[in-house]
Design a protein around this motif. Structure first.
Motif, PDB file in Angstrom:
ATOM      1  N   SER A  38       0.870  -1.183   0.000  1.00 15.86           N
ATOM      2  CA  SER A  38       0.000   0.000   0.000  1.00 15.86           C
ATOM      3  C   SER A  38       0.908   1.233   0.000  1.00 15.86           C
ATOM      4  O   SER A  38       2.053   1.151  -0.432  1.00 15.86           O
ATOM      5  CB  SER A  38      -0.961  -0.045   1.188  1.00 15.86           C
ATOM      6  N   SER A  39       0.410   2.367   0.478  1.00 17.44           N
ATOM      7  CA  SER A  39       1.188   3.608   0.323  1.00 17.44           C
ATOM      8  C   SER A  39       1.352   4.364   1.623  1.00 17.44           C
ATOM      9  O   SER A  39       0.629   4.153   2.588  1.00 17.44           O
ATOM     10  CB  SER A  39       0.472   4.560  -0.634  1.00 17.44           C
ATOM     11  N   GLN A  40       2.304   5.306   1.562  1.00 13.86           N
ATOM     12  CA  GLN A  40       2.400   6.323   2.612  1.00 13.86           C
ATOM     13  C   GLN A  40       1.307   7.364   2.321  1.00 13.86           C
ATOM     14  O   GLN A  40       0.692   7.350   1.258  1.00 13.86           O
ATOM     15  CB  GLN A  40       3.767   6.998   2.550  1.00 13.86           C
ATOM     16  N   LEU A  41       1.138   8.312   3.232  1.00  9.80           N
ATOM     17  CA  LEU A  41       0.136   9.351   2.962  1.00  9.80           C
ATOM     18  C   LEU A  41       0.631  10.288   1.860  1.00  9.80           C
ATOM     19  O   LEU A  41      -0.149  10.828   1.075  1.00  9.80           O
ATOM     20  CB  LEU A  41      -0.195  10.136   4.240  1.00  9.80           C
TER      21      LEU A  41
ATOM     22  N   GLU B  28      -2.775  15.717  -8.463  1.00 10.11           N
ATOM     23  CA  GLU B  28      -2.301  14.338  -8.626  1.00 10.11           C
ATOM     24  C   GLU B  28      -3.155  13.590  -9.657  1.00 10.11           C
ATOM     25  O   GLU B  28      -2.624  12.897 -10.518  1.00 10.11           O
ATOM     26  CB  GLU B  28      -2.354  13.633  -7.264  1.00 10.11           C
ATOM     27  N   VAL B  29      -4.472  13.767  -9.602  1.00  9.39           N
ATOM     28  CA  VAL B  29      -5.320  13.005 -10.529  1.00  9.39           C
ATOM     29  C   VAL B  29      -5.488  13.706 -11.870  1.00  9.39           C
ATOM     30  O   VAL B  29      -5.867  13.084 -12.862  1.00  9.39           O
ATOM     31  CB  VAL B  29      -6.716  12.668  -9.947  1.00  9.39           C
ATOM     32  N   GLY B  30      -5.187  15.002 -11.898  1.00 11.35           N
ATOM     33  CA  GLY B  30      -5.242  15.722 -13.182  1.00 11.35           C
ATOM     34  C   GLY B  30      -6.632  15.833 -13.769  1.00 11.35           C
ATOM     35  O   GLY B  30      -6.802  15.853 -14.981  1.00 11.35           O
ATOM     36  N   ALA B  31      -7.647  15.903 -12.905  1.00 12.29           N
ATOM     37  CA  ALA B  31      -9.022  16.067 -13.388  1.00 12.29           C
ATOM     38  C   ALA B  31      -9.433  17.534 -13.233  1.00 12.29           C
ATOM     39  O   ALA B  31      -8.890  18.244 -12.394  1.00 12.29           O
ATOM     40  CB  ALA B  31      -9.958  15.178 -12.581  1.00 12.29           C
ATOM     41  N   PRO B  32     -10.404  17.997 -14.041  1.00 10.18           N
ATOM     42  CA  PRO B  32     -10.800  19.412 -13.950  1.00 10.18           C
ATOM     43  C   PRO B  32     -11.448  19.782 -12.612  1.00 10.18           C
ATOM     44  O   PRO B  32     -11.460  20.942 -12.227  1.00 10.18           O
ATOM     45  CB  PRO B  32     -11.797  19.593 -15.103  1.00 10.18           C
ATOM     46  N   ALA B  33     -11.973  18.811 -11.907  1.00 10.79           N
ATOM     47  CA  ALA B  33     -12.523  19.065 -10.565  1.00 10.79           C
ATOM     48  C   ALA B  33     -12.611  17.719  -9.856  1.00 10.79           C
ATOM     49  O   ALA B  33     -12.579  16.675 -10.504  1.00 10.79           O
ATOM     50  CB  ALA B  33     -13.914  19.687 -10.654  1.00 10.79           C
TER      51      ALA B  33
ATOM     52  N   ASP C 137       0.941   8.564  -5.706  1.00 11.55           N
ATOM     53  CA  ASP C 137       1.011   8.806  -7.162  1.00 11.55           C
ATOM     54  C   ASP C 137       1.966   7.842  -7.872  1.00 11.55           C
ATOM     55  O   ASP C 137       2.464   8.144  -8.956  1.00 11.55           O
ATOM     56  CB  ASP C 137       1.400  10.263  -7.443  1.00 11.55           C
ATOM     57  N   ASP C 138       2.214   6.668  -7.300  1.00 11.85           N
ATOM     58  CA  ASP C 138       3.125   5.691  -7.920  1.00 11.85           C
ATOM     59  C   ASP C 138       2.566   5.090  -9.212  1.00 11.85           C
ATOM     60  O   ASP C 138       3.300   4.441  -9.955  1.00 11.85           O
ATOM     61  CB  ASP C 138       3.448   4.545  -6.946  1.00 11.85           C
TER      62      ASP C 138
ATOM     63  N   GLU D 166       4.310   3.017 -13.928  1.00 10.85           N
ATOM     64  CA  GLU D 166       4.341   2.702 -12.490  1.00 10.85           C
ATOM     65  C   GLU D 166       5.759   2.909 -11.960  1.00 10.85           C
ATOM     66  O   GLU D 166       6.738   2.562 -12.619  1.00 10.85           O
ATOM     67  CB  GLU D 166       3.899   1.236 -12.299  1.00 10.85           C
ATOM     68  N   LYS D 167       5.857   3.464 -10.767  1.00 11.98           N
ATOM     69  CA  LYS D 167       7.183   3.796 -10.227  1.00 11.98           C
ATOM     70  C   LYS D 167       7.286   3.446  -8.749  1.00 11.98           C
ATOM     71  O   LYS D 167       6.268   3.170  -8.103  1.00 11.98           O
ATOM     72  CB  LYS D 167       7.459   5.287 -10.428  1.00 11.98           C
TER      73      LYS D 167
END
Ligand code: BES
Ligand code: ZN
Length: 463
Positions: A189-192, A283-288, A431-432, A439-440
């Motif tokens: 999983s991820s860090q915050l 991060e998600v690159g969405a308009p809203a 954002d991996d 994927e990173k």
């Protein structure tokens, strides 16, 4: 900054990690080169190769290993005994990855890893080869520094997590005695966020479902037949719309019956975390960004159920126009679930609702797919406290307590079948790009993860 000091043994483990950093990176690259896509029947050789690679790695680290067959892809097992009466720690990870092709938007071949600015890019980098290997390298360092003599260690690295671990429940039942342990450690999983290490105490569950609507026996001319014959694609859009109510709520009857509301205290804790909607939107690159009314973004992602269309297929999607009434329309749905929702019950409710609104003129067929139960782990155990101290040693910073929106089916299985809690020590970043292109995984976090796990073994041997 961290106020904890390291013991001489942990210091020795850290030195070992530093001396071997380049070779650990090289090993990760080798692992990432194996295209072990569990859902792809043309990749069976690669699946075997990844299992063998993992086994050899564990052999070399001094564990007693075995490849254990299942009805599907095999499980790699390893163990190392410590002194009698010692705690047993079970490491879980997965060697399988999601599919990846250049057309998804990769800037490089997904199975030809590259490293730039201490970040490795490849399919599986964060999910889960990089994170799983970090734990294993931490174990190797702990063995070298004689930190692991006072604990028993068991390892299972499976090959079917990305397809819902369909054979793991029978596997765990069959090997119940061999898998007995005091605690499971999972890094998947991820860090915050960057430099915001975390321990995850909750995961959402999941129910996936495919719906196939069938109308006329073949595609029909939309001029000759349109208006007089029911169009399955039109019906599918109405069904999807009916499942989604206003204000971001799901309109399937009884969907929320078992959903537990958060306590005021937990809500406050979640909303006090350092998290900015504006950063999230970037991060998600969405308009809203938006979602269920009355809940913050983190509450929506971690603690509220969802109904999502993952894919839709019907009719003519090629170039130009083809005026047809499609004979068939298909949609794949995924529903994320929260305590105490039951995947099987949710599947039934969804199917019943769809059938109840299905107009005459089409038939519906349902294909159930992956399911996973939601989990919230105890935050009160000795092991949980030990993991907070270990993360602080590994990352030089106190971790925050978070939940996550993704699912790891086995976490519930360990709890239900063996009565063991899992420590979810996410090493990745939000954002991996897990499951997506490019994927990173940060190699700095790779190393921090190794130190964290060495430190955890030391913490657990002192208990
Ligand atoms: N590593 C993820 C789980 C995860 C994702 C945890 C995001 C925390 C945040 C895991 O490999 C995964 O992708 N799980 C699937 C489960 C499914 C295939 C049964 C998921 O969540 O979609
Ligand atoms: Zn995954």
């Amino acid at each position: 900054m961290s106020e904890v000091t390291n013991s001489p043994k942990l210091q020795k483990a850290i030195e070992f990690i530093e001396e071997n950093e380049l070779s650990f990176r090289q090993q990760l690259i080798e692992f990432l080169k194996i295209p072990s896509v569990s859902s792809d029947s043309t990749r069976l050789e690669a699946m075997k190769e990844a299992a063998n690679w993992t086994q050899s790695w564990l052999d070399e680290a001094g564990l007693k290993t075995e490849i254990l067959p299942t009805e599907g892809h095999p499980v790699v097992y390893g163990e190392r005994e410590g002194k009698a009466g010692a705690k047993t720690i079970l490491i879980y990870g997965h060697y399988d990855v999601q599919p990846a092709v250049m057309a998804d938007g990769w800037y490089q071949q997904p199975f030809e890893p590259t490293i730039k600015n201490d970040v490795v890019v490849a399919r599986g980098a964060t999910d889960d080869k990089g994170q799983a290997l970090a734990l294993l390298c931490g174990l190797k360092a702990a063995i070298h520094a004689h930190l692991a003599n006072d604990v028993n260690v068991k390892v299972i690295i499976e090959g079917e997590e990305e397809i819902g671990s369909p054979n793991l429940v029978p596997f765990i039942r069959e090997h119940r005695d061999r898998l007995s342990a005091d605690v499971v450690v999972i890094s998947d999983s991820s860090q915050l966020g960057p430099d915001m290490p975390a321990i995850t105490y909750g995961l959402r569950g999941l129910q996936c479902l495919e719906v196939v609507l069938k109308g006329p026996k073949q595609d029909l001319h939309s001029g000759s037949y349109g208006g007089a014959v029911v169009n399955p694609a039109n019906v599918l859009t109405r069904i999807i719309n009916a499942c989604q109510g206003p204000f971001g709520k799901i309109a399937i009857p009884h969907f929320y019956d078992k959903v537990k509301e958060l306590s005021d205290e937990e809500r406050r804790e979640i909303n006090d975390l350092p998290f900015e909607d504006s950063e999230f939107q970037k991060e998600v690159g969405a308009p809203a960004i938006s979602g269920e009314e009355g809940y913050s973004t983190l509450e929506r992602k971690w603690t509220r159920p969802t109904f999502d269309v993952n894919g839709l297929v019907s009719g003519h999607t090629g170039e130009g126009v083809k005026t047809v009434l499609p004979s068939e329309a298909r949609a794949k749905f995924s529903m994320r679930l929260v305590p105490d929702q039951d995947p099987e019950e949710i599947r039934q409710l969804t199917e019943e609702f769809i059938l109840s609104i299905l107009p005459e003129g089409v038939t519906a067929e349902f294909i159930p797919e992956h399911g996973a139960r939601p989990v919230v782990t105890s935050r009160e155990t000795e092991e949980f406290a030990a993991s907070l101290r270990a993360i602080e040693k590994g990352f030089g910073k106190k971790p925050v307590l978070i939940r996550e929106g993704g699912s790891i089916p086995v976490v519930n299985t360990f709890k239900e079948e063996l009565g063991i809690d899992s420590l979810l020590i996410g090493l990745g970043l939000p954002d991996d790009g897990a499951h997506g292109p490019n994927e990173k995984f940060s190699l700095i976090d790779f190393k921090r993860g190794m130190i964290t796990f060495s430190a955890l073994l030391e913490e657990l041997s002192q208990e």
